[in-house]
Design a protein around this motif. Structure first.
Motif, PDB file in Angstrom:
ATOM      1  N   ALA A 118      -1.527 -10.596  -9.141  1.00 35.11           N
ATOM      2  CA  ALA A 118      -1.336 -10.824  -7.707  1.00 35.11           C
ATOM      3  C   ALA A 118      -0.014 -10.240  -7.216  1.00 35.11           C
ATOM      4  O   ALA A 118       0.061  -9.674  -6.118  1.00 35.11           O
ATOM      5  CB  ALA A 118      -1.405 -12.326  -7.414  1.00 35.11           C
ATOM      6  N   SER A 119       1.041 -10.367  -8.032  1.00 35.86           N
ATOM      7  CA  SER A 119       2.341  -9.839  -7.629  1.00 35.86           C
ATOM      8  C   SER A 119       2.303  -8.322  -7.522  1.00 35.86           C
ATOM      9  O   SER A 119       2.740  -7.743  -6.507  1.00 35.86           O
ATOM     10  CB  SER A 119       3.408 -10.268  -8.643  1.00 35.86           C
ATOM     11  N   LEU A 120       1.793  -7.650  -8.537  1.00 35.88           N
ATOM     12  CA  LEU A 120       1.746  -6.188  -8.511  1.00 35.88           C
ATOM     13  C   LEU A 120       0.833  -5.685  -7.399  1.00 35.88           C
ATOM     14  O   LEU A 120       1.092  -4.622  -6.806  1.00 35.88           O
ATOM     15  CB  LEU A 120       1.274  -5.656  -9.868  1.00 35.88           C
ATOM     16  N   SER A 121      -0.195  -6.438  -7.085  1.00 32.55           N
ATOM     17  CA  SER A 121      -1.140  -6.020  -6.048  1.00 32.55           C
ATOM     18  C   SER A 121      -0.559  -6.118  -4.647  1.00 32.55           C
ATOM     19  O   SER A 121      -1.223  -5.727  -3.676  1.00 32.55           O
ATOM     20  CB  SER A 121      -2.428  -6.850  -6.149  1.00 32.55           C
ATOM     21  N   ARG A 122       0.659  -6.641  -4.524  1.00 33.80           N
ATOM     22  CA  ARG A 122       1.341  -6.654  -3.227  1.00 33.80           C
ATOM     23  C   ARG A 122       2.370  -5.527  -3.116  1.00 33.80           C
ATOM     24  O   ARG A 122       2.942  -5.328  -2.051  1.00 33.80           O
ATOM     25  CB  ARG A 122       2.045  -8.000  -3.016  1.00 33.80           C
ATOM     26  N   ARG A 123       2.616  -4.802  -4.180  1.00 35.93           N
ATOM     27  CA  ARG A 123       3.679  -3.803  -4.175  1.00 35.93           C
ATOM     28  C   ARG A 123       3.179  -2.467  -3.629  1.00 35.93           C
ATOM     29  O   ARG A 123       2.022  -2.095  -3.825  1.00 35.93           O
ATOM     30  CB  ARG A 123       4.256  -3.649  -5.583  1.00 35.93           C
ATOM     31  N   PRO A 124       4.033  -1.731  -2.918  1.00 40.28           N
ATOM     32  CA  PRO A 124       3.579  -0.505  -2.241  1.00 40.28           C
ATOM     33  C   PRO A 124       3.259   0.615  -3.225  1.00 40.28           C
ATOM     34  O   PRO A 124       4.029   0.893  -4.142  1.00 40.28           O
ATOM     35  CB  PRO A 124       4.781  -0.134  -1.365  1.00 40.28           C
ATOM     36  N   MET A 125       2.120   1.259  -3.009  1.00 33.44           N
ATOM     37  CA  MET A 125       1.696   2.358  -3.875  1.00 33.44           C
ATOM     38  C   MET A 125       1.553   3.682  -3.120  1.00 33.44           C
ATOM     39  O   MET A 125       1.370   4.729  -3.747  1.00 33.44           O
ATOM     40  CB  MET A 125       0.361   2.008  -4.550  1.00 33.44           C
ATOM     41  N   ARG A 126       1.678   3.668  -1.802  1.00 33.26           N
ATOM     42  CA  ARG A 126       1.561   4.930  -1.058  1.00 33.26           C
ATOM     43  C   ARG A 126       2.686   5.893  -1.420  1.00 33.26           C
ATOM     44  O   ARG A 126       2.535   7.104  -1.277  1.00 33.26           O
ATOM     45  CB  ARG A 126       1.570   4.662   0.452  1.00 33.26           C
ATOM     46  N   ARG A 127       3.805   5.368  -1.881  1.00 29.44           N
ATOM     47  CA  ARG A 127       4.910   6.240  -2.265  1.00 29.44           C
ATOM     48  C   ARG A 127       4.506   7.189  -3.390  1.00 29.44           C
ATOM     49  O   ARG A 127       5.122   8.242  -3.572  1.00 29.44           O
ATOM     50  CB  ARG A 127       6.128   5.416  -2.669  1.00 29.44           C
ATOM     51  N   VAL A 128       3.469   6.826  -4.174  1.00 26.43           N
ATOM     52  CA  VAL A 128       2.954   7.765  -5.175  1.00 26.43           C
ATOM     53  C   VAL A 128       1.630   8.385  -4.735  1.00 26.43           C
ATOM     54  O   VAL A 128       1.381   9.562  -4.997  1.00 26.43           O
ATOM     55  CB  VAL A 128       2.804   7.113  -6.566  1.00 26.43           C
ATOM     56  N   THR A 129       0.782   7.636  -4.075  1.00 24.30           N
ATOM     57  CA  THR A 129      -0.533   8.196  -3.740  1.00 24.30           C
ATOM     58  C   THR A 129      -0.439   9.290  -2.675  1.00 24.30           C
ATOM     59  O   THR A 129      -1.228  10.242  -2.698  1.00 24.30           O
ATOM     60  CB  THR A 129      -1.500   7.091  -3.262  1.00 24.30           C
ATOM     61  N   GLU A 130       0.533   9.194  -1.756  1.00 22.35           N
ATOM     62  CA  GLU A 130       0.631  10.215  -0.711  1.00 22.35           C
ATOM     63  C   GLU A 130       1.072  11.571  -1.258  1.00 22.35           C
ATOM     64  O   GLU A 130       0.427  12.590  -0.969  1.00 22.35           O
ATOM     65  CB  GLU A 130       1.530   9.726   0.417  1.00 22.35           C
ATOM     66  N   PRO A 131       2.157  11.657  -2.056  1.00 22.40           N
ATOM     67  CA  PRO A 131       2.460  12.975  -2.626  1.00 22.40           C
ATOM     68  C   PRO A 131       1.395  13.462  -3.603  1.00 22.40           C
ATOM     69  O   PRO A 131       1.142  14.674  -3.697  1.00 22.40           O
ATOM     70  CB  PRO A 131       3.815  12.774  -3.315  1.00 22.40           C
ATOM     71  N   LEU A 132       0.738  12.556  -4.322  1.00 21.63           N
ATOM     72  CA  LEU A 132      -0.358  12.981  -5.192  1.00 21.63           C
ATOM     73  C   LEU A 132      -1.503  13.572  -4.375  1.00 21.63           C
ATOM     74  O   LEU A 132      -2.145  14.550  -4.795  1.00 21.63           O
ATOM     75  CB  LEU A 132      -0.857  11.805  -6.038  1.00 21.63           C
ATOM     76  N   GLY A 136      -3.684  17.365  -4.202  1.00 21.16           N
ATOM     77  CA  GLY A 136      -5.136  17.442  -4.267  1.00 21.16           C
ATOM     78  C   GLY A 136      -5.809  16.271  -4.935  1.00 21.16           C
ATOM     79  O   GLY A 136      -7.036  16.275  -5.112  1.00 21.16           O
ATOM     80  N   ALA A 137      -5.032  15.248  -5.319  1.00 24.47           N
ATOM     81  CA  ALA A 137      -5.611  14.081  -5.982  1.00 24.47           C
ATOM     82  C   ALA A 137      -6.480  13.289  -5.013  1.00 24.47           C
ATOM     83  O   ALA A 137      -6.239  13.266  -3.802  1.00 24.47           O
ATOM     84  CB  ALA A 137      -4.505  13.193  -6.542  1.00 24.47           C
ATOM     85  N   ASP A 138      -7.487  12.625  -5.578  1.00 21.28           N
ATOM     86  CA  ASP A 138      -8.404  11.784  -4.798  1.00 21.28           C
ATOM     87  C   ASP A 138      -8.203  10.342  -5.249  1.00 21.28           C
ATOM     88  O   ASP A 138      -8.745   9.913  -6.266  1.00 21.28           O
ATOM     89  CB  ASP A 138      -9.845  12.232  -5.039  1.00 21.28           C
ATOM     90  N   ILE A 139      -7.385   9.610  -4.493  1.00 21.00           N
ATOM     91  CA  ILE A 139      -7.019   8.240  -4.866  1.00 21.00           C
ATOM     92  C   ILE A 139      -7.230   7.324  -3.668  1.00 21.00           C
ATOM     93  O   ILE A 139      -6.737   7.597  -2.570  1.00 21.00           O
ATOM     94  CB  ILE A 139      -5.544   8.154  -5.333  1.00 21.00           C
ATOM     95  N   GLU A 140      -7.933   6.252  -3.900  1.00 19.90           N
ATOM     96  CA  GLU A 140      -8.190   5.260  -2.849  1.00 19.90           C
ATOM     97  C   GLU A 140      -7.402   3.995  -3.151  1.00 19.90           C
ATOM     98  O   GLU A 140      -7.437   3.477  -4.266  1.00 19.90           O
ATOM     99  CB  GLU A 140      -9.679   4.932  -2.789  1.00 19.90           C
ATOM    100  N   THR A 141      -6.669   3.503  -2.152  1.00 23.44           N
ATOM    101  CA  THR A 141      -5.926   2.256  -2.277  1.00 23.44           C
ATOM    102  C   THR A 141      -6.608   1.172  -1.457  1.00 23.44           C
ATOM    103  O   THR A 141      -7.550   1.427  -0.706  1.00 23.44           O
ATOM    104  CB  THR A 141      -4.485   2.417  -1.769  1.00 23.44           C
ATOM    105  N   ALA A 142      -6.091  -0.058  -1.584  1.00 23.62           N
ATOM    106  CA  ALA A 142      -6.490  -1.121  -0.654  1.00 23.62           C
ATOM    107  C   ALA A 142      -5.967  -0.756   0.733  1.00 23.62           C
ATOM    108  O   ALA A 142      -5.125   0.137   0.898  1.00 23.62           O
ATOM    109  CB  ALA A 142      -5.934  -2.455  -1.115  1.00 23.62           C
ATOM    110  N   GLU A 143      -6.449  -1.456   1.741  1.00 21.14           N
ATOM    111  CA  GLU A 143      -6.103  -1.124   3.120  1.00 21.14           C
ATOM    112  C   GLU A 143      -4.597  -1.103   3.357  1.00 21.14           C
ATOM    113  O   GLU A 143      -4.080  -0.289   4.117  1.00 21.14           O
ATOM    114  CB  GLU A 143      -6.774  -2.112   4.081  1.00 21.14           C
ATOM    115  N   GLY A 145      -2.344  -0.129   1.363  1.00 18.86           N
ATOM    116  CA  GLY A 145      -1.673   0.863   0.531  1.00 18.86           C
ATOM    117  C   GLY A 145      -1.241   0.320  -0.808  1.00 18.86           C
ATOM    118  O   GLY A 145      -0.313   0.846  -1.428  1.00 18.86           O
ATOM    119  N   THR A 146      -1.938  -0.699  -1.264  1.00 20.74           N
ATOM    120  CA  THR A 146      -1.598  -1.364  -2.521  1.00 20.74           C
ATOM    121  C   THR A 146      -2.751  -1.230  -3.513  1.00 20.74           C
ATOM    122  O   THR A 146      -3.795  -0.666  -3.202  1.00 20.74           O
ATOM    123  CB  THR A 146      -1.313  -2.852  -2.264  1.00 20.74           C
ATOM    124  N   ALA A 147      -2.530  -1.743  -4.729  1.00 17.40           N
ATOM    125  CA  ALA A 147      -3.604  -1.797  -5.723  1.00 17.40           C
ATOM    126  C   ALA A 147      -4.699  -2.755  -5.236  1.00 17.40           C
ATOM    127  O   ALA A 147      -4.431  -3.637  -4.423  1.00 17.40           O
ATOM    128  CB  ALA A 147      -3.048  -2.258  -7.058  1.00 17.40           C
TER     129      ALA A 147
END
Length: 438
Positions: A118-132, A136-143, A145-147
């Motif tokens: 639950a803790s990790l699922s609140r942490r921001p992941m767009r900081r990696v998914t956006e440059p990826l 050309g990476a195809d990555i879907e996050t939660a609404e 921008g988290t896991a």
């Protein structure tokens, strides 16, 4: 819910060997798995976070023997040898594992899914998914921008020359790992120096890493060759004992074989600027990493304005440093540390609330904190909620060395993610700590 009950006062003496470095342990598993040949790792941290990384690679077909007394043998499958996992990869509370794996998995020919607690699922992941995504990476996050992160295969990643808006070793490392699967040189520029364990280990494994000041590049298509990895003692874990021995009357403590990578020694610079008595001896190399023995004795600390250049070099050590500031003469001011608000907890707000419970005045700032040290006056006792953050739990355990009454720290189970056996080691050094249920 697991808790710590800590008796007030006491001191720290003798020798304490803290566990292996968590950051290096994660990377040893990842690069050892991608290498050609067998990698032997010694000093591996057998904590929940790094064990989650180990389990993830076993799920992708990598044979790993151990851990046994900190020793592993990783049967590398090569750059293109990972297999599709049969279930989502659950990395628990390990933010490093999730962000670095995101980059590594973006270049694989199979789909995967990364999940956490639950803790990790609140942490921001767009900081990696956006440059990826720019690669050309195809990555879907939660609404938000988290896991969870759903990663789909693409035909080819494109190289990138990326200037990070915020200094982050995890973002840098994520993109460098993705760069191994890109079509050219991938380069990352950072606004301030961050830990360079990934670059050092890639070079050890034979990757041609190019460094130009605060810009680092790796070539696409590089193959890695297995190499032994020695994991030094973790300076982030040592930080709690460095602070504890600095604030406890009569303390004299030695911490052997601690990693002193120049991108990680902010805690030493800050404590010394506050007047801490820390001697660095027996400097030597532990594989690709410099180590030394640290001897720390009690000292009268002085509040300071923490230099901006030291912030990224001590980002994980600030909960402990806030306790040092609470026991210092005068005011300590930290700014430029927005990153602390998106760690396992909002470490600025949670530390300020806990310090207030102990009678310490702390003002929360947008990007930092202002702490009015109590000097020679003892801290109070009371009940503190760590919000499941391992570093906050250990920081407040050390605060009891200067308290006038017992301290109860709640929600401490996650200490095992980075420092299994913390309470037992602390007891052996002189801290009056008991584990309880609260």
């Amino acid at each position: 819910m697991r808790a710590y009950r800590i008796a007030p006062g006491g001191t720290l003496r003798g020798e304490v060997r803290v566990p292996g470095d968590k950051s290096i342990s994660h990377r040893a598993i990842m690069l050892g798995a991608l290498a050609d040949g067998d990698t032997t790792v010694t000093g591996f941290l057998e904590g929940a976070d790094s064990l989650a990384t180990l389990a993830a690679f076993r799920s992708m077909g990598v044979a790993i023997e151990g851990p046994e007394a900190g020793r592993l043998r990783i049967r590398g499958v090569g750059r293109d040898g990972l297999r599709a996992p049969s279930a989502p990869l659950d990395v628990g509370n390990a933010g490093t594992a999730m962000r670095l794996l995101c980059g590594l998995l973006a270049g694989q020919p199979f789909a995967s899914k990364l999940v956490g607690d639950a803790s990790l699922s609140r942490r921001p992941m767009r900081r990696v998914t956006e440059p990826l995504a720019r690669m050309g990476a195809d990555i879907e996050t939660a609404e938000a921008g988290t896991a969870p992160l759903t990663i789909r295969p693409v035909s080819q990643l494109e190289s990138i020359d990326y200037a990070m808006p915020v200094a982050s070793a995890q973002v840098k490392s994520c993109l460098l790992l993705a760069g191994l699967y890109a079509d050219g040189d991938t380069c990352v520029s950072e606004p301030a120096v961050t830990r360079d364990h990934t670059e050092r280990m890639l070079a050890t494994f034979g990757c041609r890493v190019r460094r130009e000041r605060q810009r680092v590049c790796v070539p696409g298509g590089a193959r890695l060759t297995a190499a032994p990895v020695e994991v030094p003692a973790d300076i982030s874990s040592a930080a709690f004992f460095l602070v504890g021995a600095s604030i406890a009357d009569g303390a004299d403590l030695t911490l052997p074989a601690v990693g002193i990578n120049p991108t990680r020694v902010g805690v030493l610079h800050i404590l010394k600027a506050m007047g801490a008595d820390i001697a660095v001896a027996n400097r030597r190399q532990c594989g690709a990493e410099p180590v030394a023995d640290l001897r720390v004795r009690s000292a009268r600390l002085q509040g300071i304005e923490i230099p901006a250049a030291q912030v990224p070099l001590a980002i994980d050590e600030f909960p402990a440093l806030f306790v040092a500031a609470a026991c210092a003469d005068g005011e300590t001011l930290l700014t430029g540390a927005e990153e602390l608000r998106v760690k396992e907890s909002d470490r600025i707000a949670v530390m300020a609330a806990g310090l207030a419970q102990l009678g310490v005045a702390a003002e929360v700032l947008r990007d930092g904190i202002r702490i009015q040290g109590r000097g020679a006056a003892p801290l109070g006792g009371g009940s503190v909620d760590s919000h499941g953050d391992h570093r906050i739990a250990m920081a407040f355990a050390m605060a009891a060395l200067r308290a006038s009454a017992p301290i109860l720290v709640r929600d401490c189970a996650n200490v095992d993610t980075s420092f299994p056996g913390f309470a037992a080691l602390a007891v052996g050094a002189g801290l009056g700590i008991d584990e309880a249920v609260a």
